[in-house]
Write a protein that holds these residues in place. Structure first.
Motif, mmCIF file in Angstrom:
data_model
loop_
_atom_site.group_PDB
_atom_site.id
_atom_site.type_symbol
_atom_site.label_atom_id
_atom_site.label_comp_id
_atom_site.label_asym_id
_atom_site.label_seq_id
_atom_site.Cartn_x
_atom_site.Cartn_y
_atom_site.Cartn_z
ATOM 1 N N LEU A 451 0.893 -1.087 0.062
ATOM 2 C CA LEU A 451 0.049 0.041 -0.070
ATOM 3 C C LEU A 451 0.769 1.208 0.078
ATOM 4 C CD1 LEU A 451 -2.481 -1.117 2.668
ATOM 5 C CD2 LEU A 451 -2.777 -1.326 0.258
ATOM 6 N N LEU A 452 2.058 1.113 0.066
ATOM 7 C CA LEU A 452 3.049 2.418 0.270
ATOM 8 C C LEU A 452 3.734 2.527 -1.189
ATOM 9 C CD1 LEU A 452 4.856 1.161 3.307
ATOM 10 C CD2 LEU A 452 3.217 2.618 3.344
ATOM 11 N N PRO A 453 3.978 4.107 -1.624
ATOM 12 C CA PRO A 453 4.534 4.370 -2.597
ATOM 13 C C PRO A 453 5.921 4.016 -2.717
ATOM 14 C CG PRO A 453 4.117 6.326 -1.163
ATOM 15 C CD PRO A 453 3.357 5.034 -0.614
ATOM 16 N N GLU A 454 6.657 3.881 -3.716
ATOM 17 C CA GLU A 454 7.896 3.359 -3.763
ATOM 18 C C GLU A 454 9.048 4.037 -3.019
ATOM 19 O OE1 GLU A 454 10.970 0.937 -4.270
ATOM 20 O OE2 GLU A 454 9.151 0.428 -5.168
ATOM 21 N N PRO A 455 8.956 5.181 -2.883
ATOM 22 C CA PRO A 455 10.011 6.021 -1.950
ATOM 23 C C PRO A 455 10.095 5.646 -0.664
ATOM 24 C CG PRO A 455 9.066 7.332 -3.566
ATOM 25 C CD PRO A 455 8.240 6.447 -3.640
ATOM 26 N N VAL A 456 8.622 5.676 -0.223
ATOM 27 C CA VAL A 456 8.539 5.490 1.154
ATOM 28 C C VAL A 456 8.610 3.955 1.648
ATOM 29 C CG1 VAL A 456 6.742 5.147 2.986
ATOM 30 C CG2 VAL A 456 6.819 7.073 1.085
ATOM 31 N N ARG A 457 8.267 3.086 0.403
ATOM 32 C CA ARG A 457 8.724 1.694 0.635
ATOM 33 C C ARG A 457 10.039 1.175 0.860
ATOM 34 N NH1 ARG A 457 6.415 -1.645 -4.077
ATOM 35 N NH2 ARG A 457 4.643 -0.262 -3.563
ATOM 36 N N ALA A 458 11.024 1.982 0.038
ATOM 37 C CA ALA A 458 12.434 1.777 0.302
ATOM 38 C C ALA A 458 13.074 2.189 1.476
ATOM 39 C CB ALA A 458 13.028 2.435 -0.603
ATOM 40 N N ILE A 459 12.406 3.189 2.314
ATOM 41 C CA ILE A 459 12.649 3.713 3.419
ATOM 42 C C ILE A 459 12.225 2.752 4.682
ATOM 43 C CG2 ILE A 459 12.702 5.639 4.963
ATOM 44 C CD1 ILE A 459 12.274 7.492 2.895
ATOM 45 N N VAL A 460 11.060 2.301 4.289
ATOM 46 C CA VAL A 460 10.293 1.458 5.358
ATOM 47 C C VAL A 460 11.225 0.108 5.593
ATOM 48 C CG1 VAL A 460 8.324 -0.033 6.025
ATOM 49 C CG2 VAL A 460 8.230 2.489 5.760
ATOM 50 N N ARG A 461 11.547 -0.296 4.331
ATOM 51 C CA ARG A 461 12.429 -1.466 4.209
ATOM 52 C C ARG A 461 13.764 -1.610 4.847
ATOM 53 N NH1 ARG A 461 13.082 -3.461 -1.929
ATOM 54 N NH2 ARG A 461 14.613 -4.912 -0.792
ATOM 55 N N ASP A 462 14.378 -0.408 4.748
ATOM 56 C CA ASP A 462 15.666 -0.124 5.430
ATOM 57 C C ASP A 462 15.594 0.004 6.820
ATOM 58 O OD1 ASP A 462 18.610 0.653 5.071
ATOM 59 O OD2 ASP A 462 17.935 2.504 5.815
ATOM 60 N N ILE A 463 14.415 0.621 7.475
ATOM 61 C CA ILE A 463 14.200 0.768 8.737
ATOM 62 C C ILE A 463 14.220 -0.689 9.463
ATOM 63 C CG2 ILE A 463 12.454 1.360 10.403
ATOM 64 C CD1 ILE A 463 11.963 3.959 8.649
ATOM 65 N N TYR A 464 13.428 -1.428 9.057
ATOM 66 C CA TYR A 464 13.128 -2.771 9.615
ATOM 67 C C TYR A 464 14.166 -3.581 9.414
ATOM 68 C CZ TYR A 464 8.251 -2.597 10.799
ATOM 69 O OH TYR A 464 7.039 -2.263 11.490
ATOM 70 N N ALA A 465 14.999 -3.578 8.328
ATOM 71 C CA ALA A 465 16.261 -4.402 7.983
ATOM 72 C C ALA A 465 17.272 -4.006 9.245
ATOM 73 C CB ALA A 465 16.939 -4.351 6.623
ATOM 74 N N THR A 466 17.379 -2.538 9.558
ATOM 75 C CA THR A 466 18.409 -2.165 10.328
ATOM 76 C C THR A 466 17.894 -2.697 11.656
ATOM 77 O OG1 THR A 466 19.041 -0.259 8.939
ATOM 78 C CG2 THR A 466 19.713 0.168 11.098
ATOM 79 N N ALA A 467 16.701 -2.506 12.205
ATOM 80 C CA ALA A 467 16.379 -2.821 13.494
ATOM 81 C C ALA A 467 16.556 -4.097 13.661
ATOM 82 C CB ALA A 467 15.211 -2.427 13.428
ATOM 83 N N THR A 468 16.259 -5.063 12.703
ATOM 84 C CA THR A 468 16.367 -6.612 12.771
ATOM 85 C C THR A 468 17.750 -7.030 13.170
ATOM 86 O OG1 THR A 468 14.406 -6.930 11.623
ATOM 87 C CG2 THR A 468 15.911 -8.818 11.987
#
Length: 513
Positions: A451-468
């Motif tokens: 449901l997220l636009p591509e630029p936001v999606r990339a940032i969200v992916r990076d956030i979750y990967a870093t946190a994990t």
């Protein structure tokens, strides 16, 4: 009596273990099958990251809290009947979960599932110790460890496939175990024959209530801190203080009652103390790290639930191979400590490797890291139980086994809850850095990438990967502590009599005196 407690043939043991292993597999599967489905389940039921953690934690907590109770009941009633009862509870919990209309009912159903899984987890190891001598246990413990490992990590694959199959959906993650559980009950009825040795046992309900209350209070605190209130606050002081007081009272009660839930006397045995500590730490590292990997695959790497499940396979194979091979070699050579030490070292390596992942890490690289972690955990988990069972009198086998299982599950529950809270806080702070404060306050909902636009999606992916990745960095020193505990365990020759045979011999010696 000799025919019941005498040495069983390998065929008899394997037959009796067939139903046992199927039940064990299904109960372990319940803990993990939801992990890949959770992002979809939580999104469908409109839950938050805290709810995400609690769906896993409540099942683990209920399982943990009841393991010692099941161990006590095994001294009083038919072990066969108790296993079938625990599987029956599991069926009820699975059906409630499958029909859940909201997250509250889902969490309640997970508690019922946990009650059943606690019985299966405790009783399976108690029954094995009654039937099989420690010298032969390596062979069967390898099978047992493999079942545990496959159940732990195959769950996400099956869950992912079900979620991605449009005509099934996530509710089948709960329904799928029902026919297998019923088949296990039927198999156990046909194949498991054990003598019922009734002993006068008083179940320490007060001790059980205090342990559950203390642990639950600390888990509630670790889940809500940083979300509903600050880490340093009045609520923190209240919840941590209450948890510590309840656990201190539990220790006081356990030291005074006739039949304690966790007999403090068994900790006079150095091997039991060290294996218990190592089991708890392995639980923290294993459950705490791996539960959130499927979320990393789906949100951090943008994979589908089925792809995320397939990405779990390297850990399955690592666990399966190391657990089975180590078990066979222990039976062949009669030596076990080297496998525990090697497992500890390899587990630390796996944690450190997984601490390097990010949103751009390739699938083959993640797979190798996960295989390393799986190999380490596979060599450690079941062999810690073997080391403890080999070093206690037969009369303490039930208490020792259930205590070890209790602390491993407790470590898992604490790991999932505490590391889940760390993940939620880290995601929130990283989101605030990237996007600024959320309009209307922090929603905390697990995002749906589609449901997220591509630029936001990339940032969200990076956030979750870093946190994990940071979770595994926290897990590495925990795994190091487990290795230190293992290094201090003294290796002793494996006994050649089964638990029932040893108990009969000990009873004869006691009668003679």
């Amino acid at each position: 009596m000799t025919t019941e407690t005498g040495t069983r043939s390998r065929r008899d043991v394997l037959q009796a273990m067939s139903g046992l292993m199927m039940g064990m597999f299904v109960s372990i599967l319940a803990s993990t099958i939801v992990s890949n489905a959770l992002p979809r389940i939580i999104a469908d039921l409109h839950g938050s990251q805290s709810v995400y953690t609690w769906v896993v934690t409540t099942e683990l907590l209920a399982m943990t809290a009841t393991v010692p109770l099941w161990g006590k009941l095994a001294d009083l009633y038919s072990r066969k009947l108790l296993i079938q009862l625990s599987l029956g509870l599991f069926v009820v919990g699975s059906l409630i979960a499958g029909f859940s209309p909201n997250v509250e009912v889902l969490i309640a159903s997970r508690i019922v599932q946990g009650l059943g899984a606690g019985g299966m987890t405790a009783l399976a190891t108690i029954v094995m110790a009654a039937m099989i001598p420690p010298r032969e246990m390596g062979r069967y413990a390898g099978i047992f460890g493999a079942v545990f490992g496959v159940g732990t990590v195959a769950g996400p694959l099956i869950g992912g496939l079900l979620v991605d199959t449009s005509w099934l959906g996530w509710r089948w993650c709960f329904f799928i175990g029902v026919p297998f559980t019923l088949a296990s009950i039927f198999l156990l009825q046909r194949t498991l024959n054990l003598p019922v040795v009734r002993k006068e046992v008083h179940i320490d309900y007060l001790g059980a209530a205090l342990i559950v209350g203390g642990v639950s209070t600390l888990l509630v605190w670790s889940t809500l801190a940083g979300q509903q209130f600050e880490w340093v606050s009045g609520w923190t002081a209240l919840l941590v203080g209450a948890g510590v007081v309840l656990l201190a009272l539990a220790v006081w009660v356990e030291g005074r009652v006739k039949d304690p839930i966790v007999p403090l006397t068994i900790f006079a045995n150095r091997t039991v103390t060290l294996t218990t500590l190592a089991s708890a730490l392995v639980g923290v590292a294993m459950f705490g790290g791996t539960v959130f990997l499927s979320q990393y695959f789906q949100i951090g790497l943008g994979k589908t639930p089925t792809q995320a499940g397939l990405m779990s396979l390297p850990m399955i194979f690592g666990l399966l191979v190391s657990s089975t091979v180590a078990g066979q070699l222990i039976t062949k050579w009669g030596r076990w400590k080297a496998f525990l030490v090697a497992g500890g070292v390899i587990m630390i390596g796996g944690m450190l490797l997984l601490a390097t992942i990010d949103a751009n890490t390739s699938v083959p690289v993640v797979s190798v890291h996960m295989a390393v972690l799986g190999i380490g955990v596979g060599m450690l988990m079941q062999n810690l139980v073997l080391a403890a069972q080999n070093d206690v009198p037969a009369k303490d086998l039930g208490a020792t086994t259930s205590t070890l299982t209790f602390f491993r599950s407790l470590g898992g529950a604490i790991g999932v809850s505490a590391l889940g809270a760390v993940l939620a806080n880290r995601v929130e702070s990283l989101s605030a850095e990237k996007f600024g404060p959320v309009p209307g306050g922090q929603s905390g909902e697990v995002p749906d990438l589609a449901l997220l636009p591509e630029p936001v999606r990339a940032i969200v992916r990076d956030i979750y990967a870093t946190a994990t990745a940071e979770l595994f960095l926290i897990g590495a020193p925990i795994a190091l502590l487990a290795l230190l505990a293992v290094l201090f365990i003294k290796e002793k020759p494996l006994k050649t009599l089964s638990g029932d045979e040893r108990l009969a011999a000990e009873s004869q010696v006691a009668a003679a005196h």
